[in-house]
Design an enzyme around this catalytic site. Structure first.
Site, PDB file in Angstrom:
ATOM      1  N   HIS A   1       0.871  -1.297   0.002  1.00 53.32           N
ATOM      2  CA  HIS A   1      -0.247   0.292   0.206  1.00 53.32           C
ATOM      3  C   HIS A   1       0.904   1.514   0.316  1.00 53.32           C
ATOM      4  O   HIS A   1       0.341   2.730   0.390  1.00 53.32           O
ATOM      5  CB  HIS A   1      -1.212  -0.050   1.241  1.00 53.32           C
ATOM      6  CG  HIS A   1      -2.497  -1.526   0.991  1.00 53.32           C
ATOM      7  ND1 HIS A   1      -3.006  -1.344   2.300  1.00 53.32           N
ATOM      8  CD2 HIS A   1      -2.534  -1.523  -0.038  1.00 53.32           C
ATOM      9  CE1 HIS A   1      -3.619  -2.562   1.558  1.00 53.32           C
ATOM     10  NE2 HIS A   1      -3.743  -2.682   0.331  1.00 53.32           N
TER      11      HIS A   1
ATOM     12  N   CYS B   1       3.543  12.945  -7.790  1.00 52.36           N
ATOM     13  CA  CYS B   1       3.888  14.196  -8.296  1.00 52.36           C
ATOM     14  C   CYS B   1       2.270  13.664  -9.147  1.00 52.36           C
ATOM     15  O   CYS B   1       2.215  12.350  -9.168  1.00 52.36           O
ATOM     16  CB  CYS B   1       4.308  14.936  -9.760  1.00 52.36           C
ATOM     17  SG  CYS B   1       3.468  16.178  -9.641  1.00 52.36           S
TER      18      CYS B   1
ATOM     19  N   GLU C   1      -7.693 -11.043  18.806  1.00 55.17           N
ATOM     20  CA  GLU C   1      -8.985 -11.338  17.895  1.00 55.17           C
ATOM     21  C   GLU C   1      -9.555 -12.171  16.987  1.00 55.17           C
ATOM     22  O   GLU C   1      -8.541 -12.597  15.645  1.00 55.17           O
ATOM     23  CB  GLU C   1      -9.835  -9.937  17.736  1.00 55.17           C
ATOM     24  CG  GLU C   1      -9.378  -9.246  16.295  1.00 55.17           C
ATOM     25  CD  GLU C   1     -11.130  -8.110  16.763  1.00 55.17           C
ATOM     26  OE1 GLU C   1     -10.913  -7.645  17.693  1.00 55.17           O
ATOM     27  OE2 GLU C   1     -10.720  -6.879  16.388  1.00 55.17           O
TER      28      GLU C   1
HETATM   29  C1  BV8 Z   1      -7.965  -1.984  -5.093  1.00 54.37           C
HETATM   30  C2  BV8 Z   1      -3.114   2.996   2.435  1.00 54.37           C
HETATM   31  C3  BV8 Z   1      -8.811  -2.137  -7.849  1.00 54.37           C
HETATM   32  C4  BV8 Z   1      -3.831   4.218   2.499  1.00 54.37           C
HETATM   33  C5  BV8 Z   1      -4.916   1.540   2.414  1.00 54.37           C
HETATM   34  C6  BV8 Z   1     -16.101  -0.918  -3.231  1.00 54.37           C
HETATM   35  C7  BV8 Z   1     -15.219   0.783  -3.422  1.00 54.37           C
HETATM   36  C8  BV8 Z   1     -14.245   1.096  -3.807  1.00 54.37           C
HETATM   37  C9  BV8 Z   1     -13.580  -0.261  -3.531  1.00 54.37           C
HETATM   38  C10 BV8 Z   1     -13.898  -1.583  -3.365  1.00 54.37           C
HETATM   39  C11 BV8 Z   1     -15.458  -1.775  -3.020  1.00 54.37           C
HETATM   40  N1  BV8 Z   1     -15.757  -2.893  -2.334  1.00 54.37           N
HETATM   41  C12 BV8 Z   1     -13.793  -3.524  -2.205  1.00 54.37           C
HETATM   42  C13 BV8 Z   1     -13.658  -2.699  -2.537  1.00 54.37           C
HETATM   43  C14 BV8 Z   1     -11.561  -2.992  -2.893  1.00 54.37           C
HETATM   44  C15 BV8 Z   1     -11.268  -1.776  -2.068  1.00 54.37           C
HETATM   45  C16 BV8 Z   1     -11.161  -2.974  -0.344  1.00 54.37           C
HETATM   46  O1  BV8 Z   1     -10.822  -4.304   0.112  1.00 54.37           O
HETATM   47  N2  BV8 Z   1     -12.217  -2.365   0.471  1.00 54.37           N
HETATM   48  C17 BV8 Z   1     -12.335  -2.951   1.548  1.00 54.37           C
HETATM   49  C18 BV8 Z   1     -12.799  -1.856   2.776  1.00 54.37           C
HETATM   50  C19 BV8 Z   1     -13.851  -3.307   1.788  1.00 54.37           C
HETATM   51  N3  BV8 Z   1      -9.846  -1.767  -1.894  1.00 54.37           N
HETATM   52  C20 BV8 Z   1      -9.342  -1.236  -2.313  1.00 54.37           C
HETATM   53  O2  BV8 Z   1     -10.129  -0.356  -3.629  1.00 54.37           O
HETATM   54  C21 BV8 Z   1      -7.805  -1.495  -2.631  1.00 54.37           C
HETATM   55  N4  BV8 Z   1      -8.038  -1.676  -4.823  1.00 54.37           N
HETATM   56  O3  BV8 Z   1      -8.819  -3.162  -5.057  1.00 54.37           O
HETATM   57  O4  BV8 Z   1      -7.685  -2.082  -6.537  1.00 54.37           O
HETATM   58  C22 BV8 Z   1     -10.318  -1.467  -8.181  1.00 54.37           C
HETATM   59  C23 BV8 Z   1      -9.637  -0.812  -8.370  1.00 54.37           C
HETATM   60  C24 BV8 Z   1     -11.166   0.346  -8.826  1.00 54.37           C
HETATM   61  C25 BV8 Z   1     -12.687   0.415  -8.190  1.00 54.37           C
HETATM   62  C26 BV8 Z   1     -12.027  -1.246  -7.262  1.00 54.37           C
HETATM   63  C27 BV8 Z   1     -11.645  -2.033  -7.521  1.00 54.37           C
HETATM   64  C28 BV8 Z   1      -6.724  -0.710  -2.613  1.00 54.37           C
HETATM   65  C29 BV8 Z   1      -6.893  -0.837  -0.642  1.00 54.37           C
HETATM   66  C30 BV8 Z   1      -5.288  -0.566  -0.365  1.00 54.37           C
HETATM   67  C31 BV8 Z   1      -6.220   1.069   0.538  1.00 54.37           C
HETATM   68  N5  BV8 Z   1      -4.979   1.724   1.206  1.00 54.37           N
HETATM   69  N6  BV8 Z   1      -4.064   2.222   3.176  1.00 54.37           N
HETATM   70  C32 BV8 Z   1      -3.258   4.745   3.690  1.00 54.37           C
HETATM   71  O5  BV8 Z   1      -3.030   4.111   5.018  1.00 54.37           O
HETATM   72  O6  BV8 Z   1      -3.429   6.059   4.310  1.00 54.37           O
HETATM   73  S1  BV8 Z   1      -6.190   0.398   3.188  1.00 54.37           S
HETATM   74  C33 BV8 Z   1      -5.326   0.581   5.052  1.00 54.37           C
HETATM   75  O7  BV8 Z   1      -6.228  -0.839   5.787  1.00 54.37           O
HETATM   76  C34 BV8 Z   1      -4.032   0.300   5.034  1.00 54.37           C
HETATM   77  O8  BV8 Z   1      -3.344   0.152   4.712  1.00 54.37           O
HETATM   78  C35 BV8 Z   1      -4.463  -1.012   6.422  1.00 54.37           C
HETATM   79  O9  BV8 Z   1      -2.814  -2.085   6.356  1.00 54.37           O
HETATM   80  C36 BV8 Z   1      -5.285  -1.434   5.493  1.00 54.37           C
HETATM   81  C37 BV8 Z   1      -5.849  -3.180   6.505  1.00 54.37           C
HETATM   82  O10 BV8 Z   1      -6.489  -2.652   7.568  1.00 54.37           O
HETATM   83  P1  BV8 Z   1      -5.256  -3.925   8.989  1.00 54.37           P
HETATM   84  O11 BV8 Z   1      -4.326  -3.830   8.530  1.00 54.37           O
HETATM   85  O12 BV8 Z   1      -5.362  -5.347   8.532  1.00 54.37           O
HETATM   86  O13 BV8 Z   1      -6.027  -2.413   9.735  1.00 54.37           O
HETATM   87  P2  BV8 Z   1      -6.754  -3.180  11.031  1.00 54.37           P
HETATM   88  O14 BV8 Z   1      -6.883  -1.853  12.284  1.00 54.37           O
HETATM   89  O15 BV8 Z   1      -8.858  -3.416   9.842  1.00 54.37           O
HETATM   90  O16 BV8 Z   1      -6.419  -4.596  11.268  1.00 54.37           O
HETATM   91  C38 BV8 Z   1      -5.877  -4.499  12.311  1.00 54.37           C
HETATM   92  C39 BV8 Z   1      -5.799  -5.763  13.181  1.00 54.37           C
HETATM   93  O17 BV8 Z   1      -5.084  -6.139  14.196  1.00 54.37           O
HETATM   94  C40 BV8 Z   1      -6.860  -6.474  13.542  1.00 54.37           C
HETATM   95  O18 BV8 Z   1      -7.471  -7.643  13.151  1.00 54.37           O
HETATM   96  C41 BV8 Z   1      -6.458  -6.339  15.024  1.00 54.37           C
HETATM   97  O19 BV8 Z   1      -7.017  -7.065  15.742  1.00 54.37           O
HETATM   98  C42 BV8 Z   1      -5.520  -6.457  15.060  1.00 54.37           C
HETATM   99  N7  BV8 Z   1      -4.161  -6.203  16.489  1.00 54.37           N
HETATM  100  C43 BV8 Z   1      -4.314  -5.133  17.497  1.00 54.37           C
HETATM  101  N8  BV8 Z   1      -3.975  -5.102  18.389  1.00 54.37           N
HETATM  102  C44 BV8 Z   1      -2.774  -5.971  17.834  1.00 54.37           C
HETATM  103  C45 BV8 Z   1      -3.058  -6.759  16.677  1.00 54.37           C
HETATM  104  N9  BV8 Z   1      -2.196  -8.006  16.537  1.00 54.37           N
HETATM  105  C46 BV8 Z   1      -1.561  -8.457  17.263  1.00 54.37           C
HETATM  106  N10 BV8 Z   1      -1.018  -7.827  17.754  1.00 54.37           N
HETATM  107  C47 BV8 Z   1      -2.127  -6.362  18.676  1.00 54.37           C
HETATM  108  N11 BV8 Z   1      -1.473  -5.973  19.651  1.00 54.37           N
HETATM  109 ZN    ZN Z   2       5.097  17.618 -10.855  1.00 57.21          ZN
END
Ligand code: BV8
Ligand code: ZN
Length: 246
Positions: A123, A131, A218
């Site tokens: 990501h 740019c 979890e």
């Molecule tokens: C794509 C960068 C093709 C930015 C991030 C509807 C409309 C548009 C798109 C979609 C849609 N439906 C589905 C999609 C696809 C979409 C998607 O997946 N959406 C989801 C939410 C449904 N994906 C995309 O758009 C991707 N591109 O598909 O391109 C396309 C093209 C056009 C149209 C459609 C598709 C791009 C996805 C990338 C987005 N960018 N980040 C920024 O960070 O500012 S995503 C963001 O979420 C972060 O990168 C993060 O890493 C990522 C995932 O989250 P997690 O890392 O899992 O973090 P989270 O908080 O969720 O969970 C933490 C976990 O840790 C928990 O389980 C918790 O229990 C655990 N935890 C907590 N503490 C601990 C622990 N575990 C162990 N030890 C601890 N101490």
């Molecule tokens: Zn430029």
């Protein structure tokens, strides 16, 4: 419960020791013990802001100031954080030859700062700028101020991260799929397994007969498909596994 944990820890230790090509996939949870807020947790980043509204190209086009405010707030926060024992254990396993590569969804740069080399930031990284119009790139070492402007074409610069609705970098994806292809074990550490396509990466390893070790505080949608689910904090479980493997 303790017995179950010891059983799972023992099973995970054996799987790691016998692995031929161990890779790790990490999410925001691995940085939680470095005090980087996760996205969806109770104190998640997205509580104060709705990232689905901010981490998108439309949001940036509509209000680059607001999006940059969110990113420089995160850069400022991450600057004060350091890698934790979970990041450090993965560096040690890479140096010892156990761990072949890390695929991270995190943009915080902590794996890099910890010293991991074989790293795929699917990501992007919020310290890299690009740019919106030309192919100018730059690295930041301090939080951005206002909306940075491109020195060569005077258009807005943006964080070089993948926003929702944006495709992942082709070259990175080719390297990631080749890692997944070679893996016989995939450790999935601290991810809610919700964001695609990253959430499907471990399933590809499983489909080719590979084993999945999940480390999370979890259950997640991946848990029923994992060979072993280790319940607990990454910063505690990884050093424990390291002690048992040594
Ligand atoms: C794509 C960068 C093709 C930015 C991030 C509807 C409309 C548009 C798109 C979609 C849609 N439906 C589905 C999609 C696809 C979409 C998607 O997946 N959406 C989801 C939410 C449904 N994906 C995309 O758009 C991707 N591109 O598909 O391109 C396309 C093209 C056009 C149209 C459609 C598709 C791009 C996805 C990338 C987005 N960018 N980040 C920024 O960070 O500012 S995503 C963001 O979420 C972060 O990168 C993060 O890493 C990522 C995932 O989250 P997690 O890392 O899992 O973090 P989270 O908080 O969720 O969970 C933490 C976990 O840790 C928990 O389980 C918790 O229990 C655990 N935890 C907590 N503490 C601990 C622990 N575990 C162990 N030890 C601890 N101490
Ligand atoms: Zn430029």
């Amino acid at each position: 419960m303790i017995m179950q944990d010891e059983l799972s820890i023992k099973q995970a230790t054996n799987i790691i020791k016998q692995s031929k090509y161990l890779i790790a996939m990490t999410g925001a949870g691995i940085s939680r013990e470095s005090n980087v807020p996760t996205f969806r947790g109770a104190d998640g980043l997205w509580k104060q802001y709705d990232a689905m509204q901010l981490a998108t190209p439309d949001a940036f086009r509509a209000n680059p100031q607001l999006v940059w405010e969110w990113y420089s707030w995160r850069q400022d926060l991450i600057l004060k954080c350091s890698p934790n024992p979970a990041h450090e254990t993965l560096v040690k396993w890479e140096q010892k030859g156990y761990l072949k590569s890390i695929i991270t969804q995190n943009v915080d740069g902590l794996h890099r700062r910890a010293g991991s080399h074989s790293l795929h930031e699917v990501h992007g990284n919020l310290w890299t700028l690009k740019c919106t119009s030309c192919d100018y790139h730059d690295q930041l070492d301090a939080p951005a101020v206002g909306v940075p402007i491109c020195p060569s074409c005077s258009n807005h610069l943006r964080p070089d991260v993948v926003w929702f609705g944006e495709n992942l970098n082709q070259e990175i994806m080719l390297n990631v799929y080749s890692e997944l292809d070679k893996a016989d074990v995939c450790m999935v550490i601290g991810t809610s397994a919700l964001v695609q396509p990253a959430a499907s990466f471990p399933l590809l390893v499983r489909e080719q007969g590979g084993l999945i070790i999940e480390v999370n505080i979890e259950e997640t949608p991946l848990t029923p498909l994992a060979t072993v689910h280790l319940r607990g904090k990454a910063g505690e479980i990884l050093p424990l596994l390291d002690k048992l493997i040594a």
